[in-house]
Design an enzyme around this catalytic site. Structure first.
Site, short mmCIF file in Angstrom:
data_model
loop_
_atom_site.label_atom_id
_atom_site.label_comp_id
_atom_site.label_asym_id
_atom_site.label_seq_id
_atom_site.Cartn_x
_atom_site.Cartn_y
_atom_site.Cartn_z
N HIS A 147 0.82 -1.22 0.00
CA HIS A 147 0.00 0.00 0.00
C HIS A 147 0.85 1.26 0.00
O HIS A 147 1.86 1.36 0.70
CB HIS A 147 -1.02 -0.01 1.14
N ASP A 172 6.19 2.06 7.05
CA ASP A 172 4.88 1.44 6.76
C ASP A 172 4.16 2.34 5.75
O ASP A 172 3.62 3.38 6.12
CB ASP A 172 4.08 1.32 8.06
N GLU A 223 -5.25 1.35 2.54
CA GLU A 223 -5.01 0.30 3.54
C GLU A 223 -5.20 0.79 4.96
O GLU A 223 -5.74 0.08 5.81
CB GLU A 223 -3.59 -0.27 3.37
ZN ZN Z 1 0.84 -0.91 6.51
#
Ligand code: ZN
Length: 346
Positions: free
Chosen positions: A71, A188, A222
Site C-alpha cells: 500500500h 509502513d 489500507e
Molecule cells: Zn501498513
C-alpha cells in the site's frame, strides 16, 4: 540459494517515496512518482477507479493470477474545522498516535496542490500557562494544527485556499545510518512499495517470468482497512507486503521478516503461509512467524470483503509502528528476496 537484490535501488526509491506525502486517498503526488519508476522499469500500469496502480506480468503458467500488494497510503490527518482563531481542528485518517505527532512539522495540502507548513500542538499548549499542559489527553479534540502563515482568523485561512477535508501529512525525518538502521515515519508501507519495485526490477533485469501471472498492486486505502476490498476477479491469491511489529509476545526483531499467520480478523491461508515459510528457509533469510492482534492487511481486507482468494502477508519488521518507526535495511532487502522467491515459486 541466494537471491541478490539491488539494495541501493531499494533504499533510494524508499527514501523518495517516504518524502512524497500520501495520506489515505491522496494519490496526486505518488502516482506520477510511481509512473516514473514504472517507465524506468519498462512496465506499464493500469488503474482501477480507486487509483490503485497494477503492474501485470505474464506468468510461465497463465492459468492462475496472483497479486502482490504494497500500500502506498500512510496514516495522516485531515482538516476537520477551521476555528475562528485560524487554528485547524483535525481528524485522524488511520491509527495515529498523537503523542508522536505533537510539535511535529505538518504539511497542509490544499485541493489545488498548494502546500502550507505548520505544527500540531495541544490546546493546553504551554507549561507556563496551563496546569494540564502535560496531562490533557492527546486526543483529536484537544489538538490543533497551527499554520506557520501569519493567520489570525478563519477568514485568513480560507484566503490561503485551505478547506475542510484538506489532507495533512507529517514530516517523515528519513534517516539511513552507516550500520544499516533506518529511522523514519512511513516505513509502513513505503519500504514494501520499494521492495515490490525491486522485485519487478529483478525479474526484468534477469529476463524472468513469474511462475504465475502476477499483478503488483499499489493501493491507497489500507490504513483505513479497505485497500484490498476490491481485487480484480482473476486474482486467486493475494499476498500483502506490509510491516511486522515488535512486542513481548512476538519473536521478530528489526532484522527479521515477519510472516503473518493470523491477525485481528482471522487466520491467513494455511497452505500459502506454509509455502512462504518454506521459501524463507530455502533462500536463507531471517524470519519469524507471527500472530498480530492489533493489526490487519489489505490481503485480509480482500478476503473479508468476500473476494475468492487465498490470503498471505509478510514484510519488514518495525519498532514504534505508526510513530517514528525503526528497522534495519536487511529486513527490507529480505522482504524483497522473499517476494522474488514467492513470484518465481522457487
Ligand atoms: Zn501498513
Amino acid at each position: 540459494m541466494e537471491i541478490k537484490v539491488d539494495e541501493a535501488y531499494i533504499m533510494s526509491s524508499m527514501k523518495e517515496l517516504i518524502n512524497t506525502p500520501s495520506p489515505v486517498g491522496y494519490f496526486e503526488e505518488c502516482e506520477p512518482l510511481l509512473e516514473r519508476y514504472f517507465k524506468e522499469l519498462g512496465v506499464e500500469a493500469t488503474y482501477d477507479n480507486r487509483h490503485t496502480a497494477y503492474i501485470t506480468l505474464e506468468g510461465e503458467d497463465t492459468s492462475k493470477t496472483v497479486c502482490v500488494g504494497a500500500h502506498v497510503d500512510t496514516i495522516g490527518l485531515v482538516v476537520h474545522h477551521i476555528e475562528k482563531d485560524g487554528s485547524l481542528k483535525v481528524k485522524n485518517i488511520g491509527g495515529n498516535n498523537l503523542h508522536s505527532l505533537e510539535h511535529e512539522k505538518m504539511y497542509v495540502i490544499t485541493q489545488d496542490g498548494r502546500k502550507y507548513t505548520g505544527y500540531l500542538t495541544c490546546v493546553s499548549h504551554s507549561v507556563h500557562v496551563f496546569d494540564d499542559a502535560k496531562t490533557l489527553p492527546r486526543e483529536e479534540v484537544n489538538m490543533r494544527v497551527l499554520l506557520d502563515e501569519d493567520v489570525q482568523s478563519d477568514e485568513d485561512v480560507l484566503k490561503l485556499g485551505i478547506m475542510h477535508g484538506d489532507v495533512i501529512s507529517a514530516e517523515p525525518h528519513f534517516e539511513y545510518m552507516e550500520n544499516g538502521r533506518i529511522r523514519s515515519r512511513y516505513i509502513d508501507d513505503k519500504a514494501a512499495v520499494a521492495a515490490s519495485l525491486a522485485t519487478i526490477k529483478y525479474l526484468k533485469e534477469n529476463n524472468l517470468k513469474p511462475k504465475y501471472t502476477t499483478m503488483f498492486a499499489f493501493p491507497y486505502y489500507e490504513e483505513l482497512g479497505f485497500g484490498g476490498s476490491y481485487v480484480p476477479k482473476e486474482v486467486s491469491e493475494y499476498v500483502a507486503l506490509d510491516i511486522g511489529v515488535i512486542g513481548p509476545e512476538h519473536r521478530g526483531t528489526e532484522k527479521d521478516v515477519s510472516i503473518v499467520s493470523k491477525d485481528v480478523k482471522g487466520p491467513y491461508d494455511r497452505v500459502l503461509t506454509k509455502r512462504l515459510v518454506e521459501k524463507a528457509e530455502k533462500i536463507g533469510i531471517k524470519y519469524s512467524v507471527e500472530v498480530f492482534n492489533r493489526y490487519s492487511t489489505d490481503s485480509m481486507a480482500a478476503f473479508v470483503a468476500g473476494n475468492d482468494i487465498a490470503a498471505g502477508a509478510f514484510g519488514m519488521t518495525v519498532y514504534t509502528s505508526h510513530g517514528v518507526e525503526r528497522t534495519f535495511d536487511s529486513s527490507i532487502f529480505n522482504t524483497a528476496k522473499l517476494t522474488i522467491a514467492y513470484v518465481l515459486d522457487i
